[in-house]
Write a protein that holds these residues in place. Structure first.
Motif, short mmCIF file in Angstrom:
data_model
loop_
_atom_site.label_atom_id
_atom_site.label_comp_id
_atom_site.label_asym_id
_atom_site.label_seq_id
_atom_site.Cartn_x
_atom_site.Cartn_y
_atom_site.Cartn_z
N ARG A 180 -10.01 -16.56 26.70
CA ARG A 180 -9.42 -16.30 25.39
C ARG A 180 -9.95 -14.98 24.84
NH1 ARG A 180 -5.24 -19.01 24.72
NH2 ARG A 180 -5.43 -18.89 22.46
N ASP A 206 -4.73 -14.86 25.40
CA ASP A 206 -5.61 -14.71 26.57
C ASP A 206 -5.75 -13.24 26.95
OD1 ASP A 206 -5.92 -17.41 26.77
OD2 ASP A 206 -4.94 -17.63 28.71
N GLN A 224 0.14 -22.85 29.29
CA GLN A 224 -0.43 -23.37 28.04
C GLN A 224 0.44 -24.51 27.52
OE1 GLN A 224 0.24 -19.59 25.87
NE2 GLN A 224 -1.98 -19.38 25.82
N THR A 225 -0.13 -25.29 26.59
CA THR A 225 0.67 -26.30 25.91
C THR A 225 1.95 -25.63 25.37
OG1 THR A 225 -1.40 -27.34 25.22
CG2 THR A 225 0.60 -28.04 24.09
N PRO A 232 -9.82 -20.23 34.03
CA PRO A 232 -9.92 -19.41 35.23
C PRO A 232 -10.82 -20.15 36.22
CG PRO A 232 -10.52 -18.15 33.26
CD PRO A 232 -10.41 -19.58 32.84
N ASP A 238 -3.27 -21.63 41.83
CA ASP A 238 -4.00 -21.51 40.56
C ASP A 238 -2.94 -21.23 39.51
OD1 ASP A 238 -5.39 -20.63 38.34
OD2 ASP A 238 -6.59 -19.14 39.41
N THR A 239 -2.69 -22.22 38.65
CA THR A 239 -1.53 -22.16 37.77
C THR A 239 -1.94 -21.86 36.34
OG1 THR A 239 -1.67 -24.52 37.26
CG2 THR A 239 -0.38 -23.92 39.19
N GLY A 243 -6.15 -24.94 33.77
CA GLY A 243 -6.95 -25.23 32.57
C GLY A 243 -7.91 -24.13 32.21
P1 AMP Z 1 -3.97 -25.72 26.87
O1 AMP Z 1 -2.87 -25.34 26.00
O2 AMP Z 1 -4.95 -26.63 26.23
O3 AMP Z 1 -3.48 -26.23 28.17
O4 AMP Z 1 -4.83 -24.42 27.19
C1 AMP Z 1 -4.21 -23.23 27.60
C2 AMP Z 1 -5.28 -22.21 27.90
O5 AMP Z 1 -6.05 -22.63 29.01
C3 AMP Z 1 -4.73 -20.88 28.30
O6 AMP Z 1 -4.37 -20.09 27.19
C4 AMP Z 1 -5.88 -20.30 29.09
O7 AMP Z 1 -6.86 -19.76 28.24
C5 AMP Z 1 -6.44 -21.50 29.80
N1 AMP Z 1 -5.87 -21.65 31.15
C6 AMP Z 1 -5.02 -22.58 31.57
N2 AMP Z 1 -4.76 -22.45 32.89
C7 AMP Z 1 -5.47 -21.40 33.33
C8 AMP Z 1 -5.63 -20.74 34.60
N3 AMP Z 1 -5.04 -21.17 35.70
N4 AMP Z 1 -6.44 -19.66 34.64
C9 AMP Z 1 -7.06 -19.22 33.53
N5 AMP Z 1 -6.97 -19.80 32.33
C10 AMP Z 1 -6.19 -20.88 32.20
#
Ligand code: AMP
Length: 652
Positions: A517, A502, A416-417, A390, A412-413, A388
């Protein structure tokens, strides 16, 4: 060539997979990466043929004749609910528990695969009676009750696309999403439990449905037993219609590229984007990443603590785990109610082996204090995950030591949607992790970091994260808006390069570090600095639980760094601590990164999925009228922060 984003913090702690874990891990050889590198089409094709149960096997793999409109396995036919349910029951696995569900007030349900299949069939039959047909869209707006995944799978069984709208959204947000997709049926509950209170979901639905003439029926689960407004003819009870429907329903033969679901995410404009996922590629991505990243075995008790209203819930509560015949845990409530021990009670009660949550929850656990872990037996855990945002290295260390007992690898995964499934992550039996790094792209994923011109930056540098090669679970378009799809993701670096939005850097070992972002990058006196690094530096200080950094306008430097800090419970705030924290950042990152302003706050503005909304903090720092706060989890938070800021700025 200069880096598009400067990489500042360095982390040298390393955690190789524990020998015992590696010895029996599902992936313990790098061959999976090499196989995918050599021929990614063949790699995905082999897995698709082996792992998916097809009605008709595909002969095509990837159609890339019209980028960015890619197609995967386009002549294949399947049904995803068949893959998640029937095939396990047919193979004799019907008695295995699919879901252990715990309600917020404490009641439990244990649902086997055979029971889930029967319930999904009943629901599909009931939806069909309400007029739902293949190709229709169905909106789902519920709390975390088993009927939510049941409704999703029932739609999939009929070939209707579901659009799950997180139950915390307001009626207007629900209405926008229903209208955009022209949904014909809405599935909801009378109410949802939230911290001991009933949220009147059905009442909220009525406000939305008044604005949505396409909705013909509202199917209502009785959960909280509050009085609800009722429109006879339009509204029907689940316990009357679904319960009496037949428990068998043949799954539709769907094409691989038929739409499985829409999921709305907020974009830069007010209009949310309807991310559109299709069937076979999505299933393959969900199933394989779930198995590889979470090292799933037959006896695991796997708990993804997300909400089904987010993509994490779709992929890692519903489709991935069920396709892999996994036993899952589903919890209705939030982590802090009735106390911050709730999650650890659940781990103990069900013997959870794999636990997956968000950094925002982990930081909240740290802030609440370790007393909530006392007396809890967490020894069943063998693997932990985050998603979700960093994860700040110090939060990672706390998770590793306090929850994982120092023995559980952490995945740590990053995804994105839009990507549908995990794109960058350790494989827990193989990867040496570093706190705060998502480490390496998954097999078959061509992630790269590029500068403004799209040129790859050298190892150790920072810039924009892109994916250079299509992958099966990628989004296919934005619902009804191909142009916006192309403009948002495929315009900056070419029609065949997916721009994630990102920032990221690599370190000397080639590990990926996500920097937030790119819209949030701060430009101070010519340095482009990521908010994540400043925040991680602050969270690394013993007094700090959580921090948010933003760039606020400065007449001389262009921008100055402004940080909002939440201290751990019991810490004394004041000028002394402020000076110490400013110096801490200057020492760790560099003098130029010393924040010009530090405000102590009791909370931060978060979206409903837990991400910090920095735009609103910028309004506070620059003394502007507060912008639109409707997508916040708690819209009163910003005013509180503004009052706290005004008091501190006033006396400085
Ligand atoms: P969403 O589509 O709402 O799940 O959000 C996706 C965004 O969440 C990504 O573009 C990142 O900015 C952030 N994100 C999700 N997982 C990570 C992670 N493990 N490390 C860093 N940022 C993350």
């Amino acid at each position: 060539m200069s880096d598009a984003i400067e990489a500042l913090l360095e982390e040298n702690r390393r955690f190789p997979p524990p020998a015992a874990f590696a010895a029996s891990a599902r992936v313990s050889s790098p061959a999976l990466y090499t196989e995918a590198d050599e021929d990614f089409r063949g790699f995905w094709q082999r897995h698709a043929l082996r792992e998916i149960s097809w009605f008709r096997e595909p002969t095509e793999v990837l159609d890339d004749s019209n980028p960015p409109f890619y197609k995967w396995f386009a002549d294949g036919e399947l049904n995803i609910s068949y893959n998640c349910l029937d095939r396990h029951v047919e193979a004799g696995g019907g008695d295995k528990v699919a879901l252990h569900w715990l309600g917020e007030p404490g009641e439990e349900r244990r649902i086997t695969y055979a029971e889930l299949l029967a319930e999904v069939c009943r629901c599909a039959n009931a939806l069909r009676d309400l007029g739902v047909r293949r190709g229709d869209r169905v909106a789902i707006y519920m709390g975390m009750v088993p009927e939510l995944p049941i409704a999703m799978l029932a739609c999939a069984r009929l070939g209707a696309a579901h659009s799950v709208v997180f139950g915390g959204f307001a009626a207007s947000a629900l209405a926008d999403r229903i209208q955009d997709a022209a949904c014909t049926v809405l599935v909801t509950c009378d109410g949802a439990w939230r911290r001991g209170q009933v949220i009147p979901l059905k009442e909220m639905c009525d406000g939305a449905v008044d604005l949505c003439p396409t909705i013909k029926h509202v199917l209502v689960v009785r959960r909280t037993e509050n009085d609800v407004p009722w429109t006879p003819g339009r509204d029907v009870w689940w316990h009357e219609t679904v319960a009496s429907a037949p428990a068998d329903c043949a799954p539709e033969r769907m094409n691989a590229e038929d739409v499985l679901f829409l999921l709305y995410t907020s974009g830069t404009t007010a209009k949310p984007k309807g991310i559109c996922h299709t069937t076979a590629g999505y299933l393959l991505g969900a199933m394989m990443t779930h198995r590889w990243v979470f090292d799933i075995r037959p006896d695991d008790v796997y708990w993804c603590a997300a909400d089904c209203g987010w993509v994490t819930g779709h992929t890692y509560i519903v489709y991935g785990p069920l396709a892999n015949h996994t036993t899952g845990v589903m919890y209705e409530g939030t982590p802090e109610y009735p106390s911050w021990s709730r999650h650890w009670e659940i781990v103990e009660r069900y013997g959870v082996t794999v636990y997956y949550t968000a950094p925002t929850a982990i930081r909240a656990f740290v802030k609440a204090g370790d007393q909530h872990l006392e007396g809890r037996n967490l020894s069943s855990l063998r693997l932990l995950g985050t998603v979700g945002e960093p994860i700040n290295p110090e939060a990672w260390m706390w998770y590793h030591e306090r929850i994982g007992g120092g023995r559980c690898p952490i995945v740590d995964t990053w995804w994105q949607t839009e990507t549908g499934s995990i794109m960058i992550s350790p494989l827990p039996g193989l990867t040496t992790t570093k706190p705060g790094s998502a480490t390496h792209p998954m097999p078959g994923v061509a992630a790269a970091i590029v500068d403004e011109q799209g040129v790859e930056v050298a190892r150790g540098g920072g810039g924009y994260l892109v994916l250079k090669q299509p992958w099966p679970s990628m989004l296919r378009t934005l619902w009804g808006d191909d142009d916006r799809f192309v403009q948002t993701y495929w315009n900056r670096f070419g029609r065949d390069v997916y721009f994630t939005g990102d920032g990221a850097k690599t370190d000397d070992d080639g590990n990926f570090w996500l920097l937030g972002r790119v819209d949030d990058v701060i430009n101070v006196a010519g340095h482009r600095i990521s908010t994540t690094e400043i925040e991680s530096s602050l969270v690394g200080h013993a007094a700090v639980a959580e921090a948010a950094a933003i760039g606020a306008h400065d007449p001389i430097k262009g921008e100055q760094i402004c940080v909002f800090v939440i201290t751990k419970d019991g810490v004394e705030q004041g000028d002394e601590l402020r000076a110490e924290l400013l110096q801490h950042v200057a020492t760790q990152i560099g003098r130029f990164a010393r924040p010009g302003m530090l405000l102590f706050t009791s909370d931060l503005p978060k979206t409903r999925s837990g991400k910090i909304m920095r735009r609103l903090l910028k309004d506070v720092a620059e003394g502007r009228e507060l912008g639109d706060a409707t997508t916040l989890r708690d819209s009163t938070v910003v005013q509180t922060i503004k009052d706290q800021a005004d008091r501190q700025l006033g006396h400085r």
